[in-house]
Design an enzyme around this catalytic site. Structure first.
Site, short mmCIF file in Angstrom:
data_model
loop_
_atom_site.label_atom_id
_atom_site.label_comp_id
_atom_site.label_asym_id
_atom_site.label_seq_id
_atom_site.Cartn_x
_atom_site.Cartn_y
_atom_site.Cartn_z
N LYS A 152 0.82 -1.22 0.00
CA LYS A 152 0.00 0.00 0.00
C LYS A 152 0.85 1.26 0.00
CE LYS A 152 -4.41 -1.67 1.55
NZ LYS A 152 -5.52 -1.52 2.47
N LYS A 170 -12.48 -6.75 -7.33
CA LYS A 170 -13.61 -5.83 -7.26
C LYS A 170 -13.26 -4.48 -7.86
CE LYS A 170 -12.71 -5.15 -2.32
NZ LYS A 170 -13.25 -5.36 -0.98
N LYS A 212 -7.40 -13.72 -10.43
CA LYS A 212 -8.61 -13.79 -9.64
C LYS A 212 -9.56 -12.64 -9.98
CE LYS A 212 -9.52 -13.89 -4.89
NZ LYS A 212 -9.05 -13.70 -3.53
#
Ligand code: TRP
Length: 337
Positions: free
Chosen positions: A117, A202, A199
């Site tokens: 991050k 979102k 995968k």
């Protein structure tokens, strides 16, 4: 409240950072319904964690409620599960502070999520991002759960939670229960429709081949019609993950939705090719998601109902959390109120 004591307790946090996907539904959430029969489950919307990256206030508020509505629509029964919003239970932030003082700089620096991050948000490497795992440890330890079900990406944080709890217990005696890792019953592993070796994420971007639980039927159909099948010319519905990952992924989805085996699916589409198979998978998904979407939409309009749920949830959660926090405050030497 005492009647639930016999069941083992389980707790998990969900960051309201994006919409739920077909992948997370088939892979996990679908199985959460039955968990409540066996465990005393606590789930919270991790809004305190969400602000470790910049959020638009209105959309954070909306997404927190949407997420709650979607989980209920997916079958998390608020009568059987404790559902709440993290910021409503002030003990999280309070124990988080205490545990910051028992988390080492070196340990926090080694967290892969922090490193990832920080690289992605180089202009906002804030203290909250760094101490994210101490707050997560507080989330967990407040409730003295037996199990914490988390995915692969959160294992390191749960391990650090153990380290922090053991360190604290080592100094003050057995204050915290050390939760066992819980490997959730895995559902289907669903990949992106346009990049079947990655995968389903979102992501905001439809082009990444994701389907959201709240997508309209037309959007879902469009996504399935343009799903990548294979570059082979075989045009045959056959399960071969190695050489035909796109078709295999669609078969996995179809199987998870309909309960049919791969053999049955191959027989059903024998001789019909991808042109017929892809929309059939799309339609099955549309029908499975329809009641969930309708229910979530209905709940979002019923703010009074949602408020009732999250207020009750916060009340139940604080009752448990306060007991732990009081013990901790006493142990570390704070003067009683
Ligand atoms: N960090 C978790 C995630 O990103 C969310 C979370 C916050 C959590 N607190 C938790 C999960 C406590 C389990 C237990 O997915």
């Amino acid at each position: 409240m005492e009647e639930t004591v016999a069941k083992k307790r389980m707790l998990s946090g969900i960051k309201p950072s994006g919409d739920l996907t077909l992948g997370s539904y088939l892979g996990a959430i679908k199985n959460w319904k039955e968990r409540a029969d066996e465990f005393d489950c606590f789930y919270f919307m991790a809004d305190l964690h969400a602000i470790t990256v910049r959020q638009d206030p209105a959309s954070l508020r909306r997404r927190t409620l949407e997420q709650l509505a979607q989980y209920i629509a997916c079958g998390l029964d608020p009568e059987k599960n404790t559902l709440f919003i993290q910021s409503h239970v002030h003990q999280h932030a309070e124990l988080g502070w205490v545990l910051n003082c028992y988390s080492m700089f070196g340990e926090l620096s080694r967290m892969t999520q922090f490193k990832d991050k920080s690289a992605k948000n180089a202009d906002n490497i804030n203290g909250g991002l760094f101490t994210y795992p101490s707050l997560m440890a507080a989330d967990i330890l407040l409730y003295q759960p037996d199990y914490v079900p988390v995915g692969e990406d959160q294992k390191q944080h749960v391990e650090l939670c153990h380290t922090i709890a053991r360190r604290f217990n080592g100094v003050y005696g057995d204050v915290f229960k050390i939760p066992e890792p819980y490997v959730p019953k895995v559902g289907a592993r669903i990949m992106s429709l346009t990049n079947p070796t990655a995968k389903m994420s979102k992501s905001e971007d439809e082009d990444t081949g994701r389907v959201l639980l709240m997508d309209a039927p037309e959007v879902i159909m469009k996504q399935f019609k343009r799903a990548i099948t294979d570059s082979d010319t075989e045009n045959c519905v056959r399960y071969d993950k190695e050489n035909k990952p796109g078709v295999a992924n669609l078969m996995t989805i179809y199987s998870a939705v309909t309960g049919k085996t791969y053999d049955e699916i191959e027989a059903e589409f024998a001789g019909s090719g991808y042109g017929k198979f892809k929309p059939a998978v799309g339609e099955a998904v549309v029908e499975m998601l329809r009641p969930i979407r309708e229910e979530a939409t209905r709940l979002m309009k019923d703010k009074g109902y949602l408020e009732g749920i999250f207020r009750d949830g916060a009340q139940k959660a604080s009752y448990v959390a306060e007991k732990t926090l009081r013990k901790v405050y006493k142990k570390v030497g704070f003067v009683a109120k």
